[in-house]
Structure formats: structure tokens, C-alpha cells
Design a protein around this motif. Sequence first.
Motif, PDB file in Angstrom:
ATOM      1  N   SER A   6       0.824  -1.207   0.000  1.00  0.00           N
ATOM      2  CA  SER A   6       0.000   0.000   0.000  1.00  0.00           C
ATOM      3  C   SER A   6       0.864   1.266   0.000  1.00  0.00           C
ATOM      4  CB  SER A   6      -0.925  -0.016   1.223  1.00  0.00           C
ATOM      5  OG  SER A   6      -1.768   1.095   1.226  1.00  0.00           O
ATOM      6  N   HIS A   7       1.951   1.247   0.745  1.00  0.00           N
ATOM      7  CA  HIS A   7       2.874   2.395   0.751  1.00  0.00           C
ATOM      8  C   HIS A   7       3.507   2.591  -0.627  1.00  0.00           C
ATOM      9  CE1 HIS A   7       3.740   2.593   5.374  1.00  0.00           C
ATOM     10  NE2 HIS A   7       2.478   2.818   5.074  1.00  0.00           N
ATOM     11  N   PHE A  28       0.465   4.039  -2.865  1.00  0.00           N
ATOM     12  CA  PHE A  28      -0.144   5.324  -2.509  1.00  0.00           C
ATOM     13  C   PHE A  28       0.788   6.271  -1.773  1.00  0.00           C
ATOM     14  CE2 PHE A  28      -3.537   2.040  -2.278  1.00  0.00           C
ATOM     15  CZ  PHE A  28      -4.232   2.420  -3.418  1.00  0.00           C
ATOM     16  N   SER A  57       1.663   7.016   4.314  1.00  0.00           N
ATOM     17  CA  SER A  57       0.778   7.926   5.042  1.00  0.00           C
ATOM     18  C   SER A  57      -0.087   7.115   5.995  1.00  0.00           C
ATOM     19  CB  SER A  57      -0.110   8.712   4.073  1.00  0.00           C
ATOM     20  OG  SER A  57      -1.042   7.845   3.452  1.00  0.00           O
ATOM     21  N   SER A  89      -2.684   5.242   3.737  1.00  0.00           N
ATOM     22  CA  SER A  89      -2.184   4.070   3.005  1.00  0.00           C
ATOM     23  C   SER A  89      -1.830   2.924   3.950  1.00  0.00           C
ATOM     24  CB  SER A  89      -0.986   4.447   2.135  1.00  0.00           C
ATOM     25  OG  SER A  89       0.098   4.850   2.927  1.00  0.00           O
ATOM     26  N   SER A  90      -1.476   3.238   5.178  1.00  0.00           N
ATOM     27  CA  SER A  90      -1.181   2.184   6.145  1.00  0.00           C
ATOM     28  C   SER A  90      -2.446   1.455   6.582  1.00  0.00           C
ATOM     29  CB  SER A  90      -0.504   2.768   7.379  1.00  0.00           C
ATOM     30  OG  SER A  90       0.734   3.334   7.034  1.00  0.00           O
ATOM     31  N   ILE A 101      -5.351   1.209   4.663  1.00  0.00           N
ATOM     32  CA  ILE A 101      -6.167   0.711   3.554  1.00  0.00           C
ATOM     33  C   ILE A 101      -6.280  -0.822   3.555  1.00  0.00           C
ATOM     34  CG2 ILE A 101      -6.143   0.414   1.037  1.00  0.00           C
ATOM     35  CD1 ILE A 101      -5.709   3.370   0.783  1.00  0.00           C
TER      36      ILE A 101
END
Length: 186
Positions: free
Chosen positions: A114-115, A118, A121, A124-125, A127
Amino acid sequence: IRDWSVTGVQTCALPISSSLRVVQCDVSSPTLHEGTLLDRIGVWVSRHGTWCLIAFSAIYWFVVLRHAAHDPFTFDEVTTWKVARLPTVAAMWRALLGGVDQELPLTHLLVRLSHSLFGPSHLSSRIPSAFGFWICLLSVYALLKRYVAVPFALAGMILPAITPAWGFALEARAYGVLLGASAFAM
């Protein structure tokens, strides 16, 4: 007693000599329009279940994205962040084997992915957990839809989102992912 099924056929239970006799009423009968407001809503939801599911999903993602982006990290989430931000997957694995975190390695890999997609953040952590919890809700809906009418399946789908389980959708931990995987397995 009335029951609106997905097919639009109304089932009426009529008391006949101390027992109930079930008959089917035609949808075109005037009783369809004379029903209570809840009856009409139930019929509408039964006919538009997919749109209700899409609307709920849109509301879910709006609320999740809003909270996930602004809520501060807890200590456990900071640990997930630190492990996921290590330079290599091998370094992540060594840290987990060393006891830095007792979380499943899949969580750190999903947060790392995810990092990379995206950017690092809070949002994103979180999601991966939010996505897992959403899969849980959809899986509960799919399971219930096999056994009950669409309005009841939608109500059952909403139930985890209004319990303390909701917090698992907003944490950068494995809880949401595990809920989604478990519900999907059903």
C-alpha cells in the motif's frame, strides 16, 4: 402476517381454525399499494439490492477514508509502520523473527504494498485493514442473501459496522484483514 420475498410475491398467513394457512397473493393486487411504509421500502430494497449495496459501499469508503487519514497512530500501528518501512522484505522478515512485532507477516507486506502504491501515510497504512473489513461486510451480505430476503441481508451486513468491530477497519493491523479472510471463507 406479510412477507415480501425477492420475487415480489406476497405471502399472507391467514388464521383458519387455530392454524395458519399460507396463501400466495398476486403482486398486482391492490394490497401492494395499501401496505405500510415499511412494506413499500422492503419491496423497493428487494428490487434494488445492488444499488443499496453500492450506496452502502460508497458511504463506507467515505467514512473510512476520512477517519483513516486523520486519526493518529496507536503504538501498535507505529510498530507496523516501522516494520513495513524497512528497506527490504528480508529485513522485515529478520525483524519479525527477532520479535519486533507478533503480527502476521502478511499485514506488513500489505502495508508495504500500500505504501508503494499510494505513498507512506496514515491512510495508506490503514487501507489493507479497511479493504479486509469491507470484504467481511460483502461476504456477510452474500452469505445471508442465500437464506433471507435482501433487506435482511443488508441489515446483517451493516451489523459489524455498528459494533465495536468497526474499529478494526481503521487500524493498521491484521484485524480487518483477518475478518475479511474469515468471512470470505464462509
